[in-house]
Design an enzyme around this catalytic site. Structure first.
Site, PDB file in Angstrom:
ATOM      1  N   HIS A 188       3.327   6.928   8.206  1.00  0.00           N
ATOM      2  CA  HIS A 188       2.910   6.303   6.810  1.00  0.00           C
ATOM      3  C   HIS A 188       3.178   7.204   5.497  1.00  0.00           C
ATOM      4  O   HIS A 188       2.384   7.776   5.084  1.00  0.00           O
ATOM      5  CB  HIS A 188       1.510   5.973   6.961  1.00  0.00           C
ATOM      6  CG  HIS A 188       0.973   5.169   7.711  1.00  0.00           C
ATOM      7  ND1 HIS A 188      -0.302   4.704   7.789  1.00  0.00           N
ATOM      8  CD2 HIS A 188       1.495   4.305   8.596  1.00  0.00           C
ATOM      9  CE1 HIS A 188      -0.546   3.708   8.661  1.00  0.00           C
ATOM     10  NE2 HIS A 188       0.630   3.263   9.095  1.00  0.00           N
ATOM     11  N   GLU A 284       0.744  -6.949   3.197  1.00  0.00           N
ATOM     12  CA  GLU A 284       0.216  -7.251   1.692  1.00  0.00           C
ATOM     13  C   GLU A 284       1.361  -7.140   0.720  1.00  0.00           C
ATOM     14  O   GLU A 284       2.221  -6.493   0.907  1.00  0.00           O
ATOM     15  CB  GLU A 284      -0.735  -6.418   1.106  1.00  0.00           C
ATOM     16  CG  GLU A 284      -2.252  -6.493   1.679  1.00  0.00           C
ATOM     17  CD  GLU A 284      -3.286  -5.393   1.025  1.00  0.00           C
ATOM     18  OE1 GLU A 284      -4.465  -5.476   1.409  1.00  0.00           O
ATOM     19  OE2 GLU A 284      -2.757  -4.693   0.140  1.00  0.00           O
ATOM     20  N   TYR A 294      -6.342  -0.618  -5.148  1.00  0.00           N
ATOM     21  CA  TYR A 294      -5.958  -1.810  -4.076  1.00  0.00           C
ATOM     22  C   TYR A 294      -6.586  -1.762  -2.976  1.00  0.00           C
ATOM     23  O   TYR A 294      -6.403  -2.610  -1.867  1.00  0.00           O
ATOM     24  CB  TYR A 294      -4.500  -1.796  -4.143  1.00  0.00           C
ATOM     25  CG  TYR A 294      -3.996  -2.379  -5.347  1.00  0.00           C
ATOM     26  CD1 TYR A 294      -3.721  -3.568  -5.482  1.00  0.00           C
ATOM     27  CD2 TYR A 294      -3.730  -1.278  -6.470  1.00  0.00           C
ATOM     28  CE1 TYR A 294      -3.124  -3.955  -6.670  1.00  0.00           C
ATOM     29  CE2 TYR A 294      -3.161  -1.859  -7.654  1.00  0.00           C
ATOM     30  CZ  TYR A 294      -3.015  -3.172  -7.917  1.00  0.00           C
ATOM     31  OH  TYR A 294      -2.594  -3.552  -9.154  1.00  0.00           O
ATOM     32  N   TYR A 305      -5.978  -1.561  15.478  1.00  0.00           N
ATOM     33  CA  TYR A 305      -4.919  -1.881  16.534  1.00  0.00           C
ATOM     34  C   TYR A 305      -5.732  -2.078  17.779  1.00  0.00           C
ATOM     35  O   TYR A 305      -5.548  -3.124  18.636  1.00  0.00           O
ATOM     36  CB  TYR A 305      -3.936  -1.031  16.651  1.00  0.00           C
ATOM     37  CG  TYR A 305      -2.978  -0.848  15.660  1.00  0.00           C
ATOM     38  CD1 TYR A 305      -2.117  -1.887  15.221  1.00  0.00           C
ATOM     39  CD2 TYR A 305      -3.171   0.420  14.768  1.00  0.00           C
ATOM     40  CE1 TYR A 305      -1.589  -1.798  14.247  1.00  0.00           C
ATOM     41  CE2 TYR A 305      -2.345   0.548  13.630  1.00  0.00           C
ATOM     42  CZ  TYR A 305      -1.231  -0.516  13.135  1.00  0.00           C
ATOM     43  OH  TYR A 305      -0.540  -0.579  12.338  1.00  0.00           O
TER      44      TYR A 305
END
Length: 411
Positions: A188, A284, A294, A305
């Site tokens: 990420h 998204e 957001y 997961y």
């Protein structure tokens, strides 16, 4: 000197930098397309209800203009970012740390030297890139990469000048590092970068995935899980929003993101759209406005997961923005671009998104900032699509994790 003159002559043809704010075009709007059944037919991971009709599983659309798909290169190594150059060639980053120039016919050049070392473990590496709006005269390139620093790794932004010989980046300088560093994990990083209409840089950063760093997406004193806005020198962009909270960072543009790997500016409205990886469900598309939150990880349309609920398991909260669109199951949306040409009329101002786990290219018809219809292109290619851009010839060019470069054009 001859090369410089060539670039100046080609400047007029350079109507799009894939990473810059795109100029408004007065093109006629195509008629509404008849909607088909939604393209997603697999069961969702959750029973979460969308906030409004069409927020997920929009009606299907189908391109009627005959299109041609060509694989023009197959020797790239894990390409991550792609952008158009003024003369129609393409500049591509490779995850392992190389930057290469590729011709519109697919000839791949040698690796450009002078790029700072990257940490290419996991989801790290040499990531998104863009050209300076004045590239024809200043030859400046900006890119995002994962960098080893004291205490771990960070998402960093660098800039440098492409040499006249096009073999090296000169005076490469790191202009920004998204603090704090993460001492564990290699996931990420976010990693897209583009110029806005004011000549400042917008950069996406991830929250680094680890359960300990995840909450920092909501922290205004951390640059993780954010869209940041900086100058060409890495300083906070003038006119940035001010976020309430102790130690609020002046470079923040929006907060509450998970792993944003795509950004694009709408050709006519100037709105910033962004793609974001959800967990298990909840990928998204967001319309990003300055100062907005957001939601991640407070609200999400996905689950862990392992199937566990994330946080309180809520999808809406006051003060937090809803995605324009979301997917469940996920497609893993990465790089994206708006189509600005008129070679394929029904594509005007449509959003094209490279899908990794989905193994296709998404076409989203957007009307009044909402998704009207969805199409899946190149699904039979069985490729993890990483990034997509529009060339100066009006064709779309897409790269895959497997090293392919596709050209998509009118037949």
């Amino acid at each position: 000197m001859k090369l410089q003159k060539t670039y100046l002559l080609l400047a007029a043809a350079f109507f799009t930098f894939s990473c810059t704010a795109e100029m408004e075009e007065n093109l006629p709007s195509p008629p509404d397309e008849a909607l088909l059944a939604p393209v997603e037919t697999n069961p969702a991971n959750t029973s979460y209800a969308p906030a409004f009709p069409g927020q997920t599983r929009a009606g299907g659309v189908k391109t009627v203009t005959p299109i041609k798909t060509e694989v023009i290169a197959t020797t790239l190594s894990s390409p991550w970012g792609i952008t158009s150059m003024p003369d129609g060639r393409l500049l591509v980053t490779q995850k392992t740390g190389a930057m290469k120039i590729v011709t519109a016919t697919g000839a791949v050049g040698a690796a450009i030297t002078g790029i700072p070392a990257v940490n290419s473990n996991g989801q790290g590496g040499l990531l998104g890139l863009c050209l300076d709006p004045q590239f024809v005269t200043n030859r400046m390139i900006y890119w995002v990469f994962s960098e080893n620093v004291a205490g771990g790794t960070v998402t960093s932004v660098a800039k440098g000048k492409l040499s006249t010989s096009e073999t090296a980046i000169e005076n490469a300088t790191v202009i920004y590092r998204a603090a704090p560093s993460a001492s564990v994990g290699n996931l990420h990083y976010g990693g897209r970068i583009l110029f806005d209409s004011t000549g400042n840089l917008l950069v996406s950063t991830g929250e680094r995935s680890d359960i300990t760093t995840r909450p920092l997406a909501q922290s205004v004193s951390a640059a993780l899980g954010k869209i940041i806005r900086i100058t060409k020198d890495g300083q906070p962009g003038p006119g940035n929003p001010t976020f309430a909270g102790s130690g609020s960072l002046p470079e923040l543009y929006s907060i509450g993101h998970r792993n944003p790997q795509g950004m694009a500016i709408h050709p006519t409205t100037g709105e910033l759209f962004q793609s974001e990886h959800g967990p298990r469900g909840g990928d998204e598309i967001n319309k990003v406005t300055a100062g907005a939150n957001y939601g991640w990880p407070t609200i999400t349309y996905g689950i862990e997961y392992d199937g566990a609920t994330i946080g309180s398991g809520i999808q809406q909260q006051a003060g937090m923005q809803q995605p324009v669109y979301y997917w469940d199951p996920v497609i893993s949306p990465s790089g994206m671009t708006f189509y600005r040409g008129n070679n394929i009329p029904e594509w005007q101002n449509n959003l094209f998104v490279a899908a990794l786990s989905g193994k296709h290219i998404v076409r989203l018809v957007i009307k009044d900032s909402k998704v009207y219809g969805e199409e899946r292109l190149l699904a039979t290619e069985d490729q993890r699509f990483r990034d997509i851009t529009q060339g100066i010839d009006g064709a779309l060019y897409a790269v895959t994790d497997g090293g392919r470069l596709y050209k998509i054009s009118k037949q």
